[in-house]
Design a protein around this motif. Structure first.
Motif, PDB file in Angstrom:
ATOM      1  N   UNK A   1       0.824  -1.208   0.000  1.00 27.51           N
ATOM      2  CA  UNK A   1       0.000   0.000   0.000  1.00 27.51           C
ATOM      3  C   UNK A   1       0.859   1.259   0.000  1.00 27.51           C
ATOM      4  N   UNK A   2       1.950   1.234   0.766  1.00 27.36           N
ATOM      5  CA  UNK A   2       2.826   2.405   0.817  1.00 27.36           C
ATOM      6  C   UNK A   2       3.465   2.671  -0.539  1.00 27.36           C
ATOM      7  N   UNK A   3       3.805   1.611  -1.265  1.00 27.19           N
ATOM      8  CA  UNK A   3       4.385   1.782  -2.597  1.00 27.19           C
ATOM      9  C   UNK A   3       3.411   2.452  -3.557  1.00 27.19           C
ATOM     10  N   UNK A   4       2.113   2.287  -3.305  1.00 29.04           N
ATOM     11  CA  UNK A   4       1.085   2.886  -4.140  1.00 29.04           C
ATOM     12  C   UNK A   4       0.547   4.184  -3.535  1.00 29.04           C
ATOM     13  N   UNK A   5       1.238   4.688  -2.529  1.00 25.96           N
ATOM     14  CA  UNK A   5       0.870   5.942  -1.870  1.00 25.96           C
ATOM     15  C   UNK A   5      -0.537   5.889  -1.292  1.00 25.96           C
ATOM     16  N   UNK A   6      -0.902   4.723  -0.765  1.00 27.75           N
ATOM     17  CA  UNK A   6      -2.213   4.531  -0.128  1.00 27.75           C
ATOM     18  C   UNK A   6      -1.997   4.467   1.377  1.00 27.75           C
ATOM     19  N   UNK A   7      -2.774   5.223   2.168  1.00 23.85           N
ATOM     20  CA  UNK A   7      -2.595   5.218   3.627  1.00 23.85           C
ATOM     21  C   UNK A   7      -2.885   3.841   4.233  1.00 23.85           C
TER      22      UNK A   7
ATOM     23  N   UNK B   1      -5.805  -0.737   6.727  1.00 23.49           N
ATOM     24  CA  UNK B   1      -5.575  -1.921   7.566  1.00 23.49           C
ATOM     25  C   UNK B   1      -5.865  -1.610   9.026  1.00 23.49           C
ATOM     26  N   UNK B   2      -7.033  -1.057   9.277  1.00 27.45           N
ATOM     27  CA  UNK B   2      -7.425  -0.870  10.675  1.00 27.45           C
ATOM     28  C   UNK B   2      -7.782  -2.222  11.287  1.00 27.45           C
ATOM     29  N   UNK B   3      -8.069  -2.218  12.556  1.00 28.23           N
ATOM     30  CA  UNK B   3      -8.264  -3.479  13.274  1.00 28.23           C
ATOM     31  C   UNK B   3      -9.410  -4.305  12.690  1.00 28.23           C
ATOM     32  N   UNK B   4     -10.516  -3.653  12.374  1.00 26.49           N
ATOM     33  CA  UNK B   4     -11.672  -4.384  11.846  1.00 26.49           C
ATOM     34  C   UNK B   4     -11.367  -4.960  10.466  1.00 26.49           C
TER      35      UNK B   4
ATOM     36  N   UNK C   1      -9.878   5.959  -0.642  1.00 27.95           N
ATOM     37  CA  UNK C   1      -8.955   4.950  -0.099  1.00 27.95           C
ATOM     38  C   UNK C   1      -9.505   4.294   1.159  1.00 27.95           C
ATOM     39  N   UNK C   2     -10.772   3.991   1.144  1.00 28.21           N
ATOM     40  CA  UNK C   2     -11.410   3.220   2.206  1.00 28.21           C
ATOM     41  C   UNK C   2     -11.754   1.841   1.651  1.00 28.21           C
ATOM     42  N   UNK C   3     -11.671   0.835   2.496  1.00 27.78           N
ATOM     43  CA  UNK C   3     -11.970  -0.527   2.042  1.00 27.78           C
ATOM     44  C   UNK C   3     -13.469  -0.775   2.085  1.00 27.78           C
ATOM     45  N   UNK C   4     -14.068  -1.028   0.924  1.00 25.22           N
ATOM     46  CA  UNK C   4     -15.476  -1.408   0.843  1.00 25.22           C
ATOM     47  C   UNK C   4     -15.564  -2.899   1.151  1.00 25.22           C
ATOM     48  N   UNK C   5     -16.050  -3.209   2.336  1.00 18.20           N
ATOM     49  CA  UNK C   5     -16.030  -4.595   2.811  1.00 18.20           C
ATOM     50  C   UNK C   5     -16.853  -5.500   1.907  1.00 18.20           C
ATOM     51  N   UNK C   6     -18.015  -5.026   1.470  1.00 17.65           N
ATOM     52  CA  UNK C   6     -18.872  -5.846   0.607  1.00 17.65           C
ATOM     53  C   UNK C   6     -18.187  -6.161  -0.717  1.00 17.65           C
TER      54      UNK C   6
END
Length: 456
Positions: free
Chosen positions: A197-203, A208-211, A242-247
Motif C-alpha cells: 500500500x505504501x508503494x502505491x501511496x495509499x494510507x 488496515x485498521x483493526x476491523x 482509499x477506504x476498504x469497501x467490505x462488501x
C-alpha cells in the motif's frame, strides 16, 4: 476420521463460562445460525455443558456426557473439536497421576445481530443454507427496521465532537485484544500488505485498521487465497477515498475462489489429519500399487481425474456436464464417481459414454457405495459373479470381462488395445505392456499431485 481413544469415559472435566453474560437471544443464534455450520451434536454438547455449570460441585467424568447425549465418546470428541474451531469453546488439559481432567471454558456465542457482522461466519452460513434462507434470516435478525416516511437525522460523531491529530511523540494506546469469540483462526502478518500500500501511496493505517485486518484474515482463511490474491481483492475494493469497501472485498474474494475452484462448494469440512501423529500418518501412506491407486481416487476431483487422463489438458464442458448430471441424479460420492469414470474410460477406449456411465452408476447407487475402495471391490466381485453365472451362456454383461492375475483390480488395467476381431488370449508380452501402462499412469498421478502442491 477415527477419534476413538482421544478421551476416555473416566476422564474428568469442569465447565466454566468465560464471559458471565450471555446474549438474550443466544439460543436463536445456536439453532438458526451456528447449527447449520457445526451440526446438531455440537450444539447439544454446548447447551449441555452450559447448563451443567450451576450443578457441578466436583469434576464429572465423561460418562455423564455419554448418558446425557446418548452418543458414543468419539462423537462427543468430534463435537468438541467443532465447538473449538468455530470459537465457542476453549479446552485446557491437566494430567495427574490418577486421572486426566479437562477444563471446558465456554465462550459466549454471537447474538444474531453480531453474527451477521462477522464476515467469515456470514459467508459460511450463506454457502451452507443458500441465498433464499440466508436472506430471510438476515432480514429478520440483522437488518434495521425503519418506519415508512421517516428519515434518519441522528447526529454523527464529527457533528458533536472535535478531534486532534496526535504528534509524533504522542503515545498510542495499547491495541485492544481480539475478542475471544468468533471463529478460532490464526492471525497473519500484514507487513507485506502495508509495504504494498505504501508503494502505491495509499494510507496503510486507514485501510488496515483493526476491523479490516480481521475481515481480511477471515476471507483469506475461508477462501484459501494466496497473498497476491488478497492484494488484488483489497485494491479492487478500495474507494476513491482509499477506504476498504467490505462488501466489494468479500465479493472479489469469492469471485477469485470461483475461478480457481469452480467445482467445489464452500462448506465446513473436517481436516483429514486432525489429531493424528506423524507415525499414524506414515502407517496410512499407500504402499502397494493398488493402495496408491485407491489413495489417488479418494483424494482427486473428477475434473482433475479427467485432466490427468488427458495428459493435463482441460476437461471438456460436455464431459463435466455428463459427470455432474450422473453424480446429482444418482448421488454418488466423488471417490466412487472417480472409480466409475476410470472404469468406463478404460472399458470404452477412453470415450466417456453417458449411457454406459448411467447404467453402472444406477447399480452402484443402489449398492450405497461410499469410498473408492468399496467401489473397486464391488466392481471386481460383480465382474466375477457375472463371469461365473454367464460364462456358459455367453452373456455379454457390462461386468463380464477377461480375467487377469495382476494385483491391481482387473477392471483397472484392462484396455481395449486390440481389434474386436481378435479372440486369442493375451500373451506374456501384452501383459508386460499393460504393467508398463499402469506404472506410467501412477507416475502421472504422482507428478500431477506434486505439481498441485507446488502451485498451492
Amino acid at each position: 476420521m477415527n477419534y476413538i481413544g482421544k478421551i476416555l469415559p473416566v476422564d474428568g472435566y469442569y465447565v466454566q463460562l468465560i464471559d458471565n453474560t450471555l446474549p438474550i437471544d443466544y439460543e436463536k443464534s445456536l439453532t438458526h445460525l451456528y447449527q447449520p455450520l457445526i451440526g446438531m451434536q455440537a450444539v447439544m454438547l454446548y447447551q449441555t455443558l452450559l447448563h451443567e455449570i450451576e450443578l457441578q460441585s466436583s469434576a464429572q467424568t465423561h460418562h455423564t456426557l455419554m448418558s446425557y447425549l446418548s452418543i458414543p465418546l468419539d462423537e462427543i470428541y468430534e463435537a468438541r473439536l467443532k465447538l473449538e474451531g468455530i470459537g465457542l469453546l476453549k479446552t485446557l488439559e491437566k494430567n495427574t497421576e490418577h486421572q486426566t481432567v479437562y477444563v471446558y471454558s465456554l465462550i459466549r456465542p454471537f447474538s444474531p445481530k453480531e453474527f451477521f457482522q462477522d464476515a467469515m461466519l456470514t459467508q459460511l452460513l450463506f454457502h451452507h443454507i443458500g441465498k433464499q434462507k440466508f436472506d430471510m434470516l438476515k432480514s429478520h435478525y440483522a437488518d434495521e427496521k425503519y418506519i415508512e416516511g421517516t428519515k434518519d437525522i441522528t447526529a454523527s460523531f464529527h457533528d458533536v465532537f472535535d478531534t486532534f491529530k496526535p504528534t509524533v511523540n504522542h503515545v498510542q494506546p495499547a491495541p485492544r485484544q481480539q475478542e475471544v469469540h468468533g471463529p478460532n483462526i490464526e492471525t497473519i502478518d500484514f507487513s507485506w500488505m502495508e509495504q504494498m500500500l505504501k508503494q502505491r501511496m495509499i494510507p496503510a493505517r486507514e485501510v488496515l485498521n483493526e476491523e479490516n485486518r480481521r475481515i481480511i484474515t477471515q476471507m483469506m482463511t475461508l477462501y484459501d487465497l494466496a497473498s497476491h490474491e488478497i492484494e488484488k481483492s483489497v485494491l479492487w475494493a478500495l474507494t476513491d477515498e482509499n477506504r476498504l469497501d467490505v462488501q466489494e472485498f468479500q465479493e472479489a474474494c469469492h469471485d477469485l475462489f470461483k475461478q480457481k475452484q469452480s467445482q467445489q462448494p464452500i462448506h465446513l469440512v473436517e481436516k483429514s489429519n486432525t489429531g493424528q501423529s506423524s507415525e499414524q500418518i506414515d502407517q496410512k501412506k499407500p504402499k502397494t500399487k493398488e493402495e496408491q491407486l485407491i489413495y489417488e481416487l479418494e483424494n482427486i476431483s473428477p475434473k482433475q481425474l479427467l485432466e490427468d487422463l488427458s495428459s493435463g489438458n482441460h476437461a471438456s464442458d460436455q464431459d463435466l456436464k455428463v459427470i455432474r448430471e450422473v453424480m446429482t441424479t444418482q448421488g454418488l460420492p466423488s471417490p466412487v464417481m472417480n472409480v466409475l469414470i476410470h472404469y468406463v474410460l478404460l472399458q470404452s477406449n477412453m470415450k466417456l459414454s453417458k449411457a454406459y456411465l448411467e447404467k453402472i452408476a444406477s447399480h452402484w447407487s443402489r449398492a450405497n457405495l461410499k469410498t473408492a475402495k468399496e467401489a473397486m471391490v464391488f466392481a471386481k466381485k460383480e465382474k466375477d459373479r457375472y463371469r461365473k453365472t454367464n460364462s456358459k451362456q455367453g452373456n455379454n454383461s457390462y461386468y463380464n470381462k477377461a480375467r487377469s492375475n495382476e494385483v491391481v483390480p482387473e477392471w483397472f488395467k484392462e484396455r481395449k488395445t486390440k481389434k474386436t476381431k481378435e479372440v486369442n488370449p493375451p500373451n506374456q508380452q501384452d501383459l508386460e505392456k499393460e504393467k508398463e501402462e499402469i506404472a506410467a499412469l501412477l507416475r502421472q498421478y504422482s507428478s500431477s499431485t506434486k505439481n498441485n502442491h507446488l502451485q498451492g
